[in-house]
Design a protein around this motif. Structure first.
Motif, short mmCIF file in Angstrom:
data_model
loop_
_atom_site.label_atom_id
_atom_site.label_comp_id
_atom_site.label_asym_id
_atom_site.label_seq_id
_atom_site.Cartn_x
_atom_site.Cartn_y
_atom_site.Cartn_z
N GLY A 162 0.80 -1.22 0.00
CA GLY A 162 0.00 0.00 0.00
C GLY A 162 0.83 1.27 0.00
N LEU A 163 2.07 1.21 0.48
CA LEU A 163 2.94 2.38 0.52
C LEU A 163 3.89 2.44 -0.66
N GLY A 164 3.71 1.55 -1.62
CA GLY A 164 4.61 1.48 -2.76
C GLY A 164 4.79 2.80 -3.51
N PRO A 165 3.70 3.50 -3.84
CA PRO A 165 3.86 4.77 -4.57
C PRO A 165 4.68 5.80 -3.80
N TRP A 166 4.65 5.75 -2.47
CA TRP A 166 5.39 6.73 -1.67
C TRP A 166 6.87 6.37 -1.56
N ARG A 167 7.21 5.09 -1.78
CA ARG A 167 8.62 4.69 -1.71
C ARG A 167 9.36 4.99 -3.00
N ASP A 168 8.62 5.12 -4.09
CA ASP A 168 9.23 5.43 -5.38
C ASP A 168 9.27 6.95 -5.55
N PRO A 169 10.47 7.56 -5.62
CA PRO A 169 10.56 9.03 -5.67
C PRO A 169 9.76 9.65 -6.82
N ALA A 170 9.84 9.04 -8.00
CA ALA A 170 9.13 9.61 -9.16
C ALA A 170 7.62 9.53 -8.95
N SER A 171 7.15 8.38 -8.49
CA SER A 171 5.71 8.20 -8.26
C SER A 171 5.22 9.11 -7.14
N ARG A 172 6.08 9.33 -6.14
CA ARG A 172 5.67 10.12 -4.99
C ARG A 172 5.27 11.54 -5.41
N TRP A 173 6.11 12.19 -6.19
CA TRP A 173 5.82 13.57 -6.58
C TRP A 173 4.72 13.64 -7.63
N GLN A 174 4.65 12.62 -8.47
CA GLN A 174 3.54 12.58 -9.42
C GLN A 174 2.21 12.43 -8.70
N LEU A 175 2.22 11.65 -7.63
CA LEU A 175 0.99 11.44 -6.86
C LEU A 175 0.56 12.73 -6.18
N VAL A 176 1.51 13.49 -5.63
CA VAL A 176 1.17 14.77 -5.00
C VAL A 176 0.58 15.73 -6.03
N LEU A 177 1.20 15.82 -7.20
CA LEU A 177 0.68 16.69 -8.25
C LEU A 177 -0.69 16.23 -8.73
N PHE A 178 -0.84 14.92 -8.89
CA PHE A 178 -2.10 14.33 -9.34
C PHE A 178 -3.21 14.62 -8.34
N ALA A 179 -2.89 14.51 -7.03
CA ALA A 179 -3.90 14.70 -6.00
C ALA A 179 -4.29 16.16 -5.84
N LEU A 180 -3.27 17.04 -5.66
CA LEU A 180 -3.55 18.43 -5.34
C LEU A 180 -3.88 19.27 -6.57
N ALA A 203 -2.03 9.51 -15.94
CA ALA A 203 -1.95 8.37 -16.85
C ALA A 203 -0.82 7.42 -16.47
N GLY A 204 0.37 7.95 -16.22
CA GLY A 204 1.50 7.10 -15.88
C GLY A 204 1.31 6.38 -14.55
N LEU A 205 0.82 7.09 -13.56
CA LEU A 205 0.59 6.47 -12.25
C LEU A 205 -0.40 5.32 -12.34
N LEU A 206 -1.50 5.53 -13.07
CA LEU A 206 -2.54 4.50 -13.15
C LEU A 206 -2.09 3.30 -13.96
N ARG A 207 -1.04 3.46 -14.77
CA ARG A 207 -0.48 2.30 -15.48
C ARG A 207 0.48 1.51 -14.59
#
Length: 304
Positions: free
Chosen positions: A56-74, A171-175
């Motif tokens: 469940g914490l996988g996206p937060w451990r990956d630096p690229a995914s982490r910042w993409q997730l923040v941008l995607f969310a906010l 798009a990238g995150l959901l893939r």
């Protein structure tokens, strides 16, 4: 097929339920977005675990995914959620939903400008339909006045722009990661950010007559229009072709229009219906081209 049909209908009906909460009970869009995202985010993360997302914490451990997730969310999900609710609060669920469905047209405009190319024939036709449909929705066929308040139109167009950004940025995150996991974290993060502006314990500037009906409407927006709709949509993707999911996802604005008219008595004239039909035709044209060329997700059926 039934899952997408029901899920899309629940999305549409939840917009009408939100309209009743905001216009009938004085709930603010800020508070509704805050509580919806917080509760739905927690429930979607639990659903992701049940669907097999072990890390469940996988996206937060990956630096690229982490910042993409923040941008995607906010930048994406909060923008979509708030602008959509603001458009409903000032106008109605039907018009707000149809305007939000202009998102794929904005994705096309972005791609044309970015790659400095001329619009293809199918894209040009879709953009004309989207523009004409927007005018009919906003004016009701009479160019000397607006059929809905100007603020509702502006927020509806902002919602479409936010949906385009949401589609492109996610798009990238959901893939790479399970969609339920990404949407769950994005909902939770976005809800936490919105809570700074609208604490969950403050639903409106004036006392709200909170009763069983209001609680039921709120529960439907969160559980039916978010958790259940999203889960049904994801489950159906395994059994349907993309063309079928795009077509059936058009049930969302149709359900919003029907429920707002029949339940809340919102006037929805023939020209406005024609405008909504033009917007849906534009979405289907762009979705068809996207599938044929295996491009990014231009479909309107993006889980949100």
């Amino acid at each position: 097929m039934a899952g997408v049909l029901i899920g899309a209908s629940l999305w549409g009906l939840s917009g009408t339920a939100a309209q009743q909460l905001m216009q009938g009970y004085g709930v603010t869009p800020h508070w509704l977005v805050t509580t919806r995202m917080l509760v739905a985010g927690l429930l979607l993360l639990a659903t992701a675990r049940l669907l097999g997302a072990r890390d469940g914490l996988g996206p937060w451990r990956d630096p690229a995914s982490r910042w993409q997730l923040v941008l995607f969310a906010l930048g994406g999900l909060v923008g979509v959620q708030y602008s959509y609710m603001a458009s409903i609060a000032l106008g109605n669920a039907a018009t707000a939903t149809f305007l939000q469905y202009l998102g794929p047209a904005f994705v096309t405009v972005y791609e044309v400008l970015r790659w400095r190319r001329r619009p293809r024939r199918q894209e040009g036709l879709a953009l004309l339909l989207a523009t004409g449909g927007t005018l009919l929705l906003a004016t009701g066929g009479s160019l000397d006045r607006l059929a809905v308040p100007a603020g509702a139109v502006v927020w509806g167009l902002i919602s479409a722009l936010a949906l385009a950004f949401y589609t492109l940025s996610g798009a990238g995150l959901l893939r790479r990661w399970p969609p339920a996991l990404i949407i769950g974290w994005a909902m939770l993060l976005g809800g936490a950010a919105m809570a700074v502006l609208a604490p969950p314990w403050h639903p409106g500037p004036r006392p709200v007559a909170w009763d069983a009906a209001a609680a039921g409407l709120w529960a439907f927006v969160v559980l039916g229009g978010t958790l259940l709709a999203f889960t049904l949509y994801l489950a159906s993707l395994r059994h349907l072709r993309p063309s079928q999911t795009s077509l059936l996802a058009c049930m969302e604005p149709l359900a919003a229009a029907a429920s707002a008219t029949l339940w809340l008595g919102v006037p929805f004239t023939g020209p406005m219906a024609a405008g909504g039909g033009a917007v849906l035709a534009a979405v289907l044209l762009l979705s068809s081209q996207s599938r044929d060329e295996a491009q990014g997700p231009a479909s309107s059926g993006v889980p949100r």
